[in-house]
Design a protein around this motif. Structure first.
Motif, mmCIF file in Angstrom:
data_model
loop_
_atom_site.group_PDB
_atom_site.id
_atom_site.type_symbol
_atom_site.label_atom_id
_atom_site.label_comp_id
_atom_site.label_asym_id
_atom_site.label_seq_id
_atom_site.Cartn_x
_atom_site.Cartn_y
_atom_site.Cartn_z
ATOM 1 N N VAL A 27 -17.884 2.533 -0.843
ATOM 2 C CA VAL A 27 -16.511 2.527 -1.351
ATOM 3 C C VAL A 27 -16.466 1.716 -2.640
ATOM 4 O O VAL A 27 -16.750 0.521 -2.643
ATOM 5 C CB VAL A 27 -15.531 1.965 -0.301
ATOM 6 C CG1 VAL A 27 -14.130 1.858 -0.865
ATOM 7 C CG2 VAL A 27 -15.532 2.831 0.941
ATOM 8 N N LYS A 42 -11.026 2.509 -5.106
ATOM 9 C CA LYS A 42 -11.101 3.257 -3.845
ATOM 10 C C LYS A 42 -10.887 2.367 -2.624
ATOM 11 O O LYS A 42 -10.628 2.845 -1.528
ATOM 12 C CB LYS A 42 -12.452 3.964 -3.725
ATOM 13 C CG LYS A 42 -12.684 5.028 -4.782
ATOM 14 C CD LYS A 42 -11.937 6.303 -4.448
ATOM 15 C CE LYS A 42 -12.299 7.394 -5.429
ATOM 16 N NZ LYS A 42 -11.162 8.239 -5.776
ATOM 17 N N THR A 52 0.817 -1.203 0.000
ATOM 18 C CA THR A 52 0.000 0.000 0.000
ATOM 19 C C THR A 52 0.858 1.264 0.000
ATOM 20 O O THR A 52 0.361 2.344 0.254
ATOM 21 C CB THR A 52 -0.918 0.056 1.230
ATOM 22 O OG1 THR A 52 -0.096 -0.067 2.379
ATOM 23 C CG2 THR A 52 -1.939 -1.039 1.219
ATOM 24 N N VAL A 107 -8.492 0.194 -2.477
ATOM 25 C CA VAL A 107 -7.038 0.109 -2.331
ATOM 26 C C VAL A 107 -6.497 1.483 -1.957
ATOM 27 O O VAL A 107 -5.643 1.618 -1.086
ATOM 28 C CB VAL A 107 -6.389 -0.387 -3.651
ATOM 29 C CG1 VAL A 107 -4.884 -0.416 -3.524
ATOM 30 C CG2 VAL A 107 -6.920 -1.750 -4.022
ATOM 31 N N GLU A 108 -6.983 2.517 -2.594
ATOM 32 C CA GLU A 108 -6.637 3.910 -2.366
ATOM 33 C C GLU A 108 -5.197 4.260 -2.734
ATOM 34 O O GLU A 108 -4.948 5.071 -3.590
ATOM 35 C CB GLU A 108 -6.921 4.315 -0.920
ATOM 36 C CG GLU A 108 -7.572 5.690 -0.852
ATOM 37 C CD GLU A 108 -7.919 6.117 0.552
ATOM 38 O OE1 GLU A 108 -8.374 5.271 1.329
ATOM 39 O OE2 GLU A 108 -7.740 7.294 0.850
ATOM 40 N N LYS A 109 -4.235 3.631 -2.099
ATOM 41 C CA LYS A 109 -2.843 4.002 -2.329
ATOM 42 C C LYS A 109 -2.054 2.771 -2.752
ATOM 43 O O LYS A 109 -2.216 1.704 -2.150
ATOM 44 C CB LYS A 109 -2.275 4.547 -1.016
ATOM 45 C CG LYS A 109 -0.949 5.251 -1.131
ATOM 46 C CD LYS A 109 -0.523 5.723 0.245
ATOM 47 C CE LYS A 109 0.802 6.446 0.177
ATOM 48 N NZ LYS A 109 1.327 6.742 1.512
ATOM 49 N N GLU A 154 -2.228 7.225 -6.561
ATOM 50 C CA GLU A 154 -3.628 7.027 -6.210
ATOM 51 C C GLU A 154 -4.191 5.907 -7.076
ATOM 52 O O GLU A 154 -4.157 5.982 -8.303
ATOM 53 C CB GLU A 154 -4.389 8.336 -6.435
ATOM 54 C CG GLU A 154 -5.833 8.273 -6.037
ATOM 55 C CD GLU A 154 -6.155 9.327 -4.990
ATOM 56 O OE1 GLU A 154 -5.494 10.376 -4.987
ATOM 57 O OE2 GLU A 154 -7.069 9.095 -4.186
ATOM 58 N N ALA A 161 -12.715 8.329 1.168
ATOM 59 C CA ALA A 161 -12.113 8.952 -0.022
ATOM 60 C C ALA A 161 -13.128 9.736 -0.847
ATOM 61 O O ALA A 161 -13.280 9.538 -2.045
ATOM 62 C CB ALA A 161 -11.426 7.894 -0.891
ATOM 63 N N ILE A 182 -1.951 3.914 5.013
ATOM 64 C CA ILE A 182 -2.252 4.668 3.801
ATOM 65 C C ILE A 182 -2.729 6.083 4.099
ATOM 66 O O ILE A 182 -3.079 6.823 3.191
ATOM 67 C CB ILE A 182 -3.282 3.949 2.897
ATOM 68 C CG1 ILE A 182 -4.570 3.680 3.653
ATOM 69 C CG2 ILE A 182 -2.717 2.685 2.316
ATOM 70 C CD1 ILE A 182 -5.712 3.361 2.720
ATOM 71 N N PHE A 240 -0.202 11.482 -0.829
ATOM 72 C CA PHE A 240 0.613 10.344 -1.283
ATOM 73 C C PHE A 240 1.966 10.755 -1.869
ATOM 74 O O PHE A 240 2.681 9.918 -2.413
ATOM 75 C CB PHE A 240 -0.134 9.493 -2.325
ATOM 76 C CG PHE A 240 -1.452 8.954 -1.851
ATOM 77 C CD1 PHE A 240 -1.744 8.906 -0.500
ATOM 78 C CD2 PHE A 240 -2.387 8.489 -2.746
ATOM 79 C CE1 PHE A 240 -2.959 8.409 -0.059
ATOM 80 C CE2 PHE A 240 -3.604 7.985 -2.313
ATOM 81 C CZ PHE A 240 -3.887 7.945 -0.965
#
Lengths: 197, 493
Positions: free
Chosen positions: A181, A100, A76, A102-104, A96, B136, B103, B212
C-alpha cells in the motif's frame, strides 16, 4: 409518609402583604451585595467579555475537525455524521486521496451552523475521532458573516488553535496495512522502516 | 410425478423439480438461508460454508446450496445449532477482514455487514494479527480491487469463466494467504465488468464510476427499463432524492429478458438524466420562453400549413404512448397524415449482437415504434446518413424527436446540422449539442426515468417504465405536450 415538602405555602407570605414580602427580598439582595463588596463572599458572575468563562472540557461548542499527526485531515468521509445529523446540516463531498493508505478523504466538509442544534450526534457517530465539538461558545456574528463552516475553517481556525492546541491532533491508531500500500502515513506498515513493534 | 420431489423446510412443504438443491427450494418458499458464494446466475461452488442447514437423518449440518432436495426430506434452518453454525462461519470469514466499512463503498449493501448485524458474534475470539493483503488495486478501467476485504467466495472467478468467458480472475496462493487477483498482464476489460462489483458480496470489487460518490443508504431505487439498446434490460435506477441526482443503475432479475446481468454501456444511462446534462427550458430562436409560449408558436404554425407540408422525424427512443399521442394529435389537427421519417444513425449496425445482452440497435423501442406506425397507418421513410428525402419533402414545419441517449448516435452533430437547414425545425430533446443551437424551437422533454410509458424490446416483450419526480418540474413528456397542443388548438378554433 416519607416525603419532604420543599415548596413553601404561598398563602403564608401573602398573609403579611406584598410590601413586607418585597422588603424581605430586597433585604436579601442588599446583604449579598454588601458581602460581595467587602469581599466576604465570592461572586458567581464573571465580567464577560473581559473575563472569559471556562467551561468544562466536556462542553459541546462549535465543531472542529481533528488532524492526523502529519497535519492532514483525519476525516475519511464516511458520511456517518451526515447520516446521523438530525438537522441535516453536514455536507460532505468525498474524493479519492492520492495516498493509498488514506484512500478516501473529504474534498469538501461543510457545516451549516445555523441549522445545527449542537446535539453532538456527529461526534458520537464518528468512527475515527475526526469531528469533535470544541470549547468555543461565542459564535455570534453579523448577517454578512459566512454561516457555513468550511473544511478549512473547521480545521484551521485560530480559536481552536488557542483553546484546543495540540489536542486537535487525534491520537487514534491507524489500521496496519500491507507493505504494497503506497502511503506516506507514518507507522501504517507493520514492519516498515523506523517502526518498533 | 417422478420428476418432482416434495420436501419440508421448517415444517412448510414445498414441491420442486428433481435435482433442485435445498437452497433453490428455500428461495422458492421465501425462506432466507444466509449465503455468500451461491448466486442463482452462476454454478455452485459451495466454498463459503455459510448456508448450513439441518437435515433430519444426517449426522452433521449440510450446505443448502449443494445438497440436492430428496423426497420427504425434512430441513430445518432456524434451530439453535444452525444459528450457532452461522455465527461461527461468520467469525471465520471475519478473521482477516479489515473492517474498514467507513471507507468501503459496499457498506450499507454489504452481505457480510448485514449478516454480522443479524447473526454476528460481536466479540471476536481471535488473538492473532490480521493477515494483510494488497489494497486499492487497479484491475481495469472500471473496477478497483481490495484483496483484504475479499472473503474468497469465487463468484467473480465463476462470472469471468462462465458468463463473459474471459477468465481474467483467479485465486492465488493457499490458506490464509489466498488472494483474488487478475492473471499477470491481464486487466478486466469487457462490457460486463460492473456485474463483478454487483455480485461481490463484500466490498472487494468497487465500481470506479460510483466509488466515493454517494453512500448507498441515501439512494432510492426505481424499477425501470434500460434505454441503452433494444434488449431492454430490467434495471433498478438509483437516485438520491434529496439532491434529485441519479447515481447508478443495477440489473434486476428477469429470466425472459436479461437474466441477472446488464452491460457496462447500460450502466452509463444515468448520466444524461441529471440537471447538468439537460436543457432546462424551451428555446425559441435561441431565447428562453415558457412552454406555453413555445406551444402557442407551434399551434400557430400548424394552423397555417397543410398536412403534406409537415414532416415528423422520429427516433426509436420514445415510448409507445409518445408516438401514439404525436401521430394521432397531428392527424386530427392537420386533417391528414404528415410525412413521417425515421432517423437512424449512419454508423448503426442494428443486427449486431455481442452474444450476451448488448445489441447493435441502440434504440430501446424500435419494435414498439413500428407497431404504432402499423396501428396508425403510417409508412415511414428511413433517414440513415442520407437526408435528401427530408430536404425534398420541402416541409414548412419539421418536428424532430431527437435521441435521448446520444451515445447511440455518434454522428449526432452531423445530423443536427442537416436538420438546421430545414424551415422551422422543432426539436424535442435535451441535447446540449452545439449544432442544435440554430433550431427554430427546442423543446426539453422528460427522460425515461420520469415517464411511465411502454418500451417494446427486440423480442416483442412490452415493458412498462416507472416514473420518478422530474428533475425540471416544468418539463413535460412528448405525450403531455401533444395533449396540451390539441387542447390549445381547440380553444383557439
Amino acid at each position: 409518609m416519607a416525603y419532604v415538602n420543599v415548596s413553601r405555602d404561598p398563602e403564608r407570605n401573602l398573609k403579611n402583604g406584598y410590601l413586607a414580602t418585597s422588603l424581605v427580598g430586597m433585604g436579601t439582595t442588599l446583604v449579598t451585595f454588601a458581602k460581595q463588596v467587602f469581599g466576604l463572599e465570592e461572586s458567581n458572575t464573571v465580567q464577560w467579555p473581559e473575563v472569559e468563562y471556562q467551561y468544562s472540557e466536556r462542553f459541546k461548542g462549535a465543531h472542529f475537525l481533528t488532524k492526523r499527526p502529519d497535519g492532514r485531515v483525519r476525516c475519511t468521509a464516511c458520511f456517518l455524521c451526515a447520516t446521523n445529523c438530525p438537522a441535516q446540516c453536514i455536507t460532505i463531498v468525498a474524493g479519492e486521496s492520492p495516498d493509498k493508505g488514506v484512500e478516501k478523504y473529504p474534498v469538501r466538509f461543510e457545516i451549516d451552523i445555523l441549522r445545527c442544534v449542537f446535539c453532538g450526534y456527529c461526534e458520537e457517530a464518528c468512527p475515527v475521532d475526526a469531528i469533535r465539538m470544541g470549547p468555543e461558545y461565542s459564535m455570534a456574528g453579523l448577517a454578512e458573516r459566512k454561516w457555513v463552516y468550511t473544511k478549512d475553517y473547521l480545521l484551521e481556525r485560530d480559536a481552536v488553535k488557542r483553546k484546543v492546541g495540540e489536542k486537535q491532533i487525534s491520537k487514534k491508531d491507524e489500521n496496519t496495512k500491507h507493505d504494497t500500500v503506497d502511503s506516506t502515513l507514518p507507522n501504517i506498515h507493520a514492519h516498515g522502516p523506523g517502526h518498533g513493534h | 410425478m417422478s420428476n418432482q420431489v416434495t420436501l419440508s423446510i421448517n415444517n412448510q412443504s414445498i414441491t420442486v423439480p428433481a435435482g433442485s438443491t435445498i437452497m433453490e427450494a428455500a428461495q422458492k418458499l421465501g425462506v432466507s438461508v444466509p449465503h455468500f458464494c451461491w448466486h442463482p446466475g452462476l454454478s455452485i461452488a459451495g466454498v463459503c460454508r455459510f448456508c448450513m442447514v439441518k437435515v433430519e437423518g444426517m449426522p452433521k449440518l449440510q450446505i443448502a446450496c449443494n445438497t440436492p432436495a430428496t423426497e420427504g426430506m425434512k430441513v430445518d434452518t432456524v434451530s439453535s445449532d444452525v444459528k450457532d453454525a452461522h455465527k461461527w462461519a461468520l467469525e471465520f470469514h471475519l478473521i482477516n477482514h479489515p473492517l474498514d466499512c467507513p471507507i468501503c463503498d459496499q457498506a450499507g449493501e454489504c452481505e457480510l455487514q448485514n449478516y454480522y448485524m443479524k447473526v454476528g458474534k460481536y466479540q471476536s475470539q481471535m488473538e492473532d494479527e490480521k493477515v494483510l493483503k494488497p489494497k486499492a488495486l487497479d484491475v481495469g478501467d472500471t473496477l478497483v480491487l481490495d484483496t483484504e476485504r475479499c472473503i474468497l467466495c469465487s463468484r467473480c472467478v465463476r462470472f469471468e469463466d462462465e458468463v463473459t468467458k474471459t477468465s481474467t480472475l483467479g485465486i492465488f496462493n493457499r490458506g490464509d494467504q489466498a488472494t483474488i487477483g487478475t492473471y499477470q498482464d491481464r486487466k478486466i476489460k469487457h462490457n460486463y465488468s460492473y456485474n463483478l462489483a454487483d455480485i461481490c458480496p463484500v466490498g472487494a470489487f468497487t465500481a470506479k464510476d460510483f466509488r466515493f460518490k454517494c453512500r448507498v443508504w441515501f439512494l432510492k431505487e426505481t424499477k425501470t427499463v434500460c434505454p441503452g439498446c433494444s434488449t431492454g434490460c430490467n434495471v433498478n435506477l438509483f437516485q438520491n432524492s434529496n439532491q434529485r441526482e441519479y447515481y447508478r443503475l443495477k440489473p434486476r432479475h428477469n429470466a425472459d429478458v436479461n437474466g441477472h446481468w446488464m452491460c457496462d454501456t447500460g450502466r452509463t444511462m444515468y448520466e444524461h438524466l441529471n440537471a447538468s446534462a439537460r436543457l432546462p427550458a424551451p428555446l425559441l430562436n435561441g431565447e428562453t420562453v415558457s412552454s406555453q409560449a413555445a406551444l402557442q408558436a407551434v399551434t400557430d404554425t400548424l394552423k397555417s400549413v397543410s398536412a403534406d407540408k409537415v414532416a415528423v422525424v422520429l427516433t426509436a427512443q420514445f415510448t409507445n404512448e409518445d408516438y401514439k399521442a404525436t401521430l394521432s394529435t397531428l392527424k386530427t389537427l392537420l386533417k391528414g397524415t404528415p410525412k413521417v421519417f425515421v432517423w437512424r444513425d449512419e454508423s448503426e449496425k442494428a443486427e449486431d449482437f455481442d452474444g450476451i445482452l448488448f445489441r447493435g440497435d441502440r434504440n430501446p423501442n424500435t419494435r414498439g415504434m413500428m407497431d404504432v406506425f402499423k396501428e396508425q397507418g403510417v409508412s415511414p421513410v428511413m433517414l440513415k446518413g442520407d437526408f435528401s428525402a427530408l430536404a425534398s419533402a420541402a416541409a414548412e414545419l419539421t418536428l424532430i424527436f431527437g435521441p435521448e441517449v446520444e451515445a447511440g448516435y455518434p454522428n449526432l452533430g452531423k445530423a443536427l446540422s442537416r436538420f438546421v437547414e430545414v424551415k422551422k425545425a422543432v426539436y424535442f430533446g435535451n441535447t446540449l449539442n452545439e449544432s442544435a443551437k440554430k433550431m427554430w424551437l427546442r423543446m426539453p422533454v422528460k427522460v425515461f426515468a420520469e415517464k411511465s410509458g411502454t418500451f417494446v424490446n427486440f423480442n416483442g416483450v412490452a415493458q412498462k417504465l416507472k416514473a420518478n419526480p422530474p428533475v425540471f418540474t416544468a418539463v413535460k413528456g412528448v405525450d403531455e405536450y401533444f395533449a396540451d397542443l390539441s387542447k390549445m388548438s381547440q380553444a383557439t378554433l
